[in-house]
Motif scaffolding. Structure first.
Motif, PDB file in Angstrom:
ATOM      1  N   ASN A 153       0.853  -1.186   0.000  1.00  0.00           N
ATOM      2  CA  ASN A 153       0.000   0.000   0.000  1.00  0.00           C
ATOM      3  C   ASN A 153       0.882   1.226   0.000  1.00  0.00           C
ATOM      4  O   ASN A 153       2.022   1.184   0.410  1.00  0.00           O
ATOM      5  CB  ASN A 153      -0.897   0.029   1.238  1.00  0.00           C
ATOM      6  CG  ASN A 153      -1.938  -1.060   1.201  1.00  0.00           C
ATOM      7  OD1 ASN A 153      -2.383  -1.456   0.139  1.00  0.00           O
ATOM      8  ND2 ASN A 153      -2.310  -1.554   2.367  1.00  0.00           N
ATOM      9  N   GLY A 154       0.321   2.318  -0.435  1.00  0.00           N
ATOM     10  CA  GLY A 154       1.076   3.557  -0.355  1.00  0.00           C
ATOM     11  C   GLY A 154       1.105   4.307  -1.653  1.00  0.00           C
ATOM     12  O   GLY A 154       0.445   3.962  -2.624  1.00  0.00           O
ATOM     13  N   GLU A 155       1.891   5.327  -1.641  1.00  0.00           N
ATOM     14  CA  GLU A 155       2.051   6.202  -2.794  1.00  0.00           C
ATOM     15  C   GLU A 155       3.460   6.022  -3.328  1.00  0.00           C
ATOM     16  O   GLU A 155       4.411   5.895  -2.564  1.00  0.00           O
ATOM     17  CB  GLU A 155       1.837   7.644  -2.330  1.00  0.00           C
ATOM     18  CG  GLU A 155       1.790   8.637  -3.434  1.00  0.00           C
ATOM     19  CD  GLU A 155       1.408  10.013  -2.906  1.00  0.00           C
ATOM     20  OE1 GLU A 155       2.295  10.886  -2.902  1.00  0.00           O
ATOM     21  OE2 GLU A 155       0.243  10.193  -2.503  1.00  0.00           O
ATOM     22  N   HIS A 156       3.580   5.990  -4.641  1.00  0.00           N
ATOM     23  CA  HIS A 156       4.878   5.781  -5.281  1.00  0.00           C
ATOM     24  C   HIS A 156       5.117   6.906  -6.276  1.00  0.00           C
ATOM     25  O   HIS A 156       4.243   7.218  -7.083  1.00  0.00           O
ATOM     26  CB  HIS A 156       4.916   4.426  -5.994  1.00  0.00           C
ATOM     27  CG  HIS A 156       4.540   3.303  -5.096  1.00  0.00           C
ATOM     28  ND1 HIS A 156       5.456   2.653  -4.315  1.00  0.00           N
ATOM     29  CD2 HIS A 156       3.336   2.742  -4.825  1.00  0.00           C
ATOM     30  CE1 HIS A 156       4.843   1.731  -3.611  1.00  0.00           C
ATOM     31  NE2 HIS A 156       3.554   1.756  -3.896  1.00  0.00           N
ATOM     32  N   GLN A 157       6.269   7.498  -6.224  1.00  0.00           N
ATOM     33  CA  GLN A 157       6.632   8.595  -7.120  1.00  0.00           C
ATOM     34  C   GLN A 157       7.559   8.074  -8.213  1.00  0.00           C
ATOM     35  O   GLN A 157       8.434   7.250  -7.947  1.00  0.00           O
ATOM     36  CB  GLN A 157       7.346   9.698  -6.341  1.00  0.00           C
ATOM     37  CG  GLN A 157       6.505  10.334  -5.265  1.00  0.00           C
ATOM     38  CD  GLN A 157       5.362  11.149  -5.838  1.00  0.00           C
ATOM     39  OE1 GLN A 157       5.545  11.879  -6.810  1.00  0.00           O
ATOM     40  NE2 GLN A 157       4.192  11.026  -5.250  1.00  0.00           N
TER      41      GLN A 157
END
Length: 156
Positions: free
Chosen positions: A2-6
């Motif tokens: 889960n999470g945000e990836h740049q």
């Protein structure tokens, strides 16, 4: 996971012929795409848009991203369901429709995965895994046009 990836890349226009964009026919559409630690990608506009047909264009890169994302999501779906894939090839295609005002958009993409699995008992699950892959594909979930699938699954 889960999470945000740049994600980051550098796009550099490399098509200045000495006069910049002094006129529509006075510059090359060449671009280099760079990500730290990876090979440089030489890109351009597609040939109908005054580009270099020997280089990757944005439309091909989008089609490639959709095809590869489905492939990787599919392989994961197969692992999760016990399907052993021994070969995968996709003959993908997409349709770009110009709007007559200088713009346009993809109207659809068709992925045609040809998958070979280790045993014929896996074929039904292998076909079903394409539906799961579609739900998991980050790129397909990010576009505003249909990404259709016509998979063919056979046994080795």
């Amino acid at each position: 996971m889960n999470g945000e990836h740049q994600y980051r890349l550098r796009a550099t226009w490399t098509g200045d012929r000495g006069t910049g964009t002094s006129g529509y026919r006075d510059y090359d559409r060449s671009v280099s795409l760079e990500v730290d630690g990876k090979p440089l990608v030489e890109a351009s506009a597609d040939t109908p848009f005054r580009g270099d047909g020997s280089k990757w264009n944005p439309e091909e890169l989008l089609l490639g991203a959709l095809s590869e994302c489905h492939l990787l999501s599919y392989l994961y779906a197969c692992v999760k369901t016990g399907v052993v894939v021994v070969s995968y090839r996709d003959d993908a295609s997409g349709t770009l429709v110009e709007d007559g005002k200088g713009g346009g958009a993809f109207s659809d993409v068709l992925l045609r995965p040809q998958v070979v699995v280790a045993d014929s008992s896996m074929i039904d699950a292998a076909v079903a895994a394409h539906r799961q892959a579609r739900e998991w594909c980050f790129i397909a979930n990010s576009v505003n046009f249909p990404v259709r699938h016509e998979p063919v699954v056979t046994a080795a």
